[in-house]
Design an enzyme around this catalytic site. Structure first.
Site, PDB file in Angstrom:
ATOM      1  N   ASP A   6      -6.490  19.988 -14.321  1.00  0.00           N
ATOM      2  CA  ASP A   6      -6.811  18.653 -14.829  1.00  0.00           C
ATOM      3  C   ASP A   6      -6.451  18.656 -16.315  1.00  0.00           C
ATOM      4  O   ASP A   6      -7.081  19.343 -17.122  1.00  0.00           O
ATOM      5  CB  ASP A   6      -8.313  18.363 -14.611  1.00  0.00           C
ATOM      6  CG  ASP A   6      -8.702  16.952 -15.068  1.00  0.00           C
ATOM      7  OD1 ASP A   6      -8.060  16.429 -16.005  1.00  0.00           O
ATOM      8  OD2 ASP A   6      -9.658  16.390 -14.499  1.00  0.00           O
ATOM      9  N   ARG A  60       0.847  -1.200   0.000  1.00  0.00           N
ATOM     10  CA  ARG A  60       0.000   0.000   0.000  1.00  0.00           C
ATOM     11  C   ARG A  60       0.880   1.247   0.000  1.00  0.00           C
ATOM     12  O   ARG A  60       0.563   2.270  -0.588  1.00  0.00           O
ATOM     13  CB  ARG A  60      -0.955  -0.010   1.210  1.00  0.00           C
ATOM     14  CG  ARG A  60      -1.838   1.204   1.247  1.00  0.00           C
ATOM     15  CD  ARG A  60      -3.042   1.134   2.202  1.00  0.00           C
ATOM     16  NE  ARG A  60      -3.027   0.126   3.222  1.00  0.00           N
ATOM     17  CZ  ARG A  60      -2.436   0.238   4.406  1.00  0.00           C
ATOM     18  NH1 ARG A  60      -1.787   1.348   4.714  1.00  0.00           N
ATOM     19  NH2 ARG A  60      -2.493  -0.745   5.283  1.00  0.00           N
ATOM     20  N   LYS A 108      -7.773   7.630 -19.397  1.00  0.00           N
ATOM     21  CA  LYS A 108      -8.038   8.197 -20.719  1.00  0.00           C
ATOM     22  C   LYS A 108      -6.795   8.107 -21.630  1.00  0.00           C
ATOM     23  O   LYS A 108      -6.308   7.020 -21.859  1.00  0.00           O
ATOM     24  CB  LYS A 108      -8.564   9.626 -20.531  1.00  0.00           C
ATOM     25  CG  LYS A 108      -9.667   9.741 -19.461  1.00  0.00           C
ATOM     26  CD  LYS A 108     -10.901   8.992 -19.850  1.00  0.00           C
ATOM     27  CE  LYS A 108     -12.044   8.869 -18.901  1.00  0.00           C
ATOM     28  NZ  LYS A 108     -12.077   9.352 -17.585  1.00  0.00           N
ATOM     29  N   TYR A 130     -15.807  17.913 -15.301  1.00  0.00           N
ATOM     30  CA  TYR A 130     -16.365  16.566 -15.437  1.00  0.00           C
ATOM     31  C   TYR A 130     -17.371  16.375 -14.290  1.00  0.00           C
ATOM     32  O   TYR A 130     -17.057  16.698 -13.136  1.00  0.00           O
ATOM     33  CB  TYR A 130     -15.229  15.528 -15.382  1.00  0.00           C
ATOM     34  CG  TYR A 130     -15.722  14.153 -15.046  1.00  0.00           C
ATOM     35  CD1 TYR A 130     -16.613  13.502 -15.891  1.00  0.00           C
ATOM     36  CD2 TYR A 130     -15.334  13.512 -13.874  1.00  0.00           C
ATOM     37  CE1 TYR A 130     -17.102  12.245 -15.572  1.00  0.00           C
ATOM     38  CE2 TYR A 130     -15.814  12.258 -13.554  1.00  0.00           C
ATOM     39  CZ  TYR A 130     -16.709  11.631 -14.403  1.00  0.00           C
ATOM     40  OH  TYR A 130     -17.204  10.400 -14.074  1.00  0.00           O
TER      41      TYR A 130
END
Ligand SMILES: Cc1ncc(COP(=O)(O)O)c(C=O)c1O
Length: 385
Positions: A176, A52, A201, A104
Site C-alpha cells: 500500500d 461496469r 489521498k 490503516y
C-alpha cells in the site's frame, strides 16, 4: 516524447492517458458519463460494451496510474477499501495472508470481520523486521501485505528485502503506497507484485473524491481484477476517474511542496517542549532513517506526534484553525486527526496498545499552505496544553 527513454515522472503524470480528445482537441480528458455504448452489429463495437466493464475515462486513468507506478496497467475501484477487497477476492477458503500489524484500521476490519468469515486466514506481524515475515509464511500463504510507512506510527518495511523472501517462497508482495505516492516510492521497482492506493489521498490530492487503485505487474492479475470489476461492480465512476486524472497532473509539484512543509513541521514539532515524541521518517532519530533515505526519494508529509494524553490531544485539536480536524490525508489542505478515535478506532483499545497507538497521539497530513502559517497554527494550538 522519445521512444527510447521513458519520459520523466511529471511528464508521464501530465501526458499518459491524458492525450487531447481526438474529436475536439480538448486538452482535458473528456468525462464519459454513459451506462452503455452503441454497437455496430452483433459482436461489433468500439471496444466498449457496458460501463461496469469499461469506460474510456477509466481506461485513461488506469493507464496513467500504471505509468506512474511502473506497472503494466491498473484497475481502479470505488474506494481504497474496494481495491484492497478486490485483491482478496483472488483468494479462497484456507488461503493465508501475512500482513503488517499496523495497517490503516479499515484493513484489519475488512480482514477480521468480513474475509475471515470466508475462511481466509490472516497473521499480523511487525513487518519492519524481515525475519518476522519469513517466520509467519506457511504453505498456504498467498500474499504478504504491507503499508510502508505505516499509519500512524510511520514504521518502515524494507520492500526489496521482503520481496526477495516472497520471490523465494513464490508468493505475492502487495504494498500500500498511499502515504508516499509513486512520486517518492516505487514499490514495483523494489520487487512488489501489486501496488495499492487509496486514490482518495495524494493521487487525487484535493479531498474531493474517493477512489482506489491496484497497479498490476502481470497480465493474469490484470485479467483477474478486470473480472472482479465486471463481476462485483465496485468500479470508480467516470467523474471520479476524471478528478484523479486532474489531480495527478500536479502530483509532482504538490509532493515537492508537501515534502518541504513536512520536513519543516517535523523539525518544529521535534523541538517543541509540549511534544513528547515525533514519528517522521525524515528525522535522523527515526529508527529507520537510513532505510527511508534508501527506499524513498522524499520523506513526505505524514507526521504523528505524542501529546501525552487524550485530554491534551483534545485541548490542542479544539484550537487548530489553519489545520482542519478531520479524517483522511493527502489533500492540499493540512488535515489533523486523532488515530485512537478516528482512523484506528476499529482496531480496539487492546489492539492499539499492543502496537503503540496511544490516546495522546495526533497525526498530521501536512498540506501545501505557507508553512509558516501551519507552524504558527500548531504553536498556538499546542499552547492550550
Ligand atoms: C493507507 C491507507 N490505505 C487504504 C485506505 C482506505 O482508502 P479509502 O478511504 O479510499 O477506502 C486508507 C484510508 O484512510 C489509508 O489511509
Amino acid at each position: 516524447m522519445s521512444k527510447n527513454k521513458l519520459p520523466g515522472f511529471a511528464t508521464r503524470a501530465i501526458h499518459v492517458g491524458q492525450e487531447p480528445d481526438l474529436e475536439s482537441g480538448a486538452v482535458s480528458a473528456p468525462i464519459h458519463p454513459t451506462s452503455t455504448y452503441v454497437q455496430q452489429e452483433i459482436g461489433k463495437n468500439k471496444g466498449y460494451e457496458y460501463a461496469r466493464v469499461s469506460n474510456p475515462t477509466r481506461t485513461r486513468l488506469e493507464e496513467n496510474l500504471a505509468a506512474l507506478e511502473g506497472g503494466i496497467t491498473s484497475r481502479v475501484f470505488a474506494s481504497g477499501m474496494a481495491a484492497i477487497n478486490a485483491i482478496c477476492t483472488m483468494f479462497k477458503s484456507g488461503d493465508h495472508v501475512v500482513c503488517g500489524n499496523n495497517l490503516y484500521g479499515g484493513v484489519p476490519r475488512l480482514f477480521n470481520e468480513i474475509l475471515s468469515g470466508y475462511g481466509i486466514e490472516f497473521a499480523y506481524v511487525d513487518t519492519s523486521e524481515v525475519k518476522n515475515v519469513e517466520r509467519a509464511i506457511r504453505k498456504s500463504t498467498r500474499m504478504v501485505y504491507v503499508e510502508t510507512p505505516t499509519n500512524p506510527l510511520m514504521a518502515l518495511s524494507d520492500i526489496a528485502a521482503i520481496s526477495e523472501v516472497c520471490r523465494r517462497k513464490k508468493i505475492d508482495l502487495v504494498v500500500d503506497n498511499t502515504f508516499m505516492s509513486p512520486y517518492f516510492q516505487q514499490p514495483i521497482a523494489l520487487g512488489a507484485d501489486l501496488v495499492v492506493h487509496s486514490t482518495t489521498k495524494f493521487l487525487n490530492g484535493h479531498s474531493d473524491g474517493l477512489g482506489g487503485v491496484v497497479v498490476c505487474t502481470k497480465p493474469a492479475q490484470v485479467e483477474q481484477l478486470g473480472f472482479v470489476q465486471k463481476a462485483a461492480g465496485a468500479i470508480l465512476s467516470p467523474f471520479e476517474c476524471w478528478l484523479v486524472l486532474r489531480g495527478v497532473k500536479t502530483l509532482a509539484a504538490r509532493m515537492e511542496q508537501h515534502d518541504r512543509n513536512g520536513r519543516a513541521v517535523a523539525e518544529f514539532l521535534a523541538k517543541h517542549r509540549k511534544v513528547k515524541k515525533v514519528f517522521y521518517p525524515g528525522l535522523p532519530d527515526h529508527p529507520q532513517y537510513e532505510l527511508a533515505r534508501k527506499q524513498m526519494s522524499g520523506f513526505g508529509a505524514m507526521i504523528s506526534f505524542e501529546t501525552g494524553s487524550l485530554s491534551n490531544a483534545n485541548k490542542m485539536l479544539r484550537k487548530v484553525r489553519v489545520c482542519s480536524l478531520g479524517e483522511s490525508l493527502g489533500g492540499v489542505e493540512t488535515l489533523i486527526s486523532h488515530p485512537a478515535t478516528m482512523t484506528h478506532a476499529a482496531v480496539g483499545e487492546k489492539g492499539r496498545k499492543e502496537i503503540g497507538i496511544t490516546d495522546g497521539m495526533v497525526r498530521i497530513s501536512v498540506g501545501i499552505e505557507n508553512v509558516e502559517d501551519i507552524i504558527a497554527d500548531l504553536d498556538q494550538a499546542l499552547a492550550a496544553i
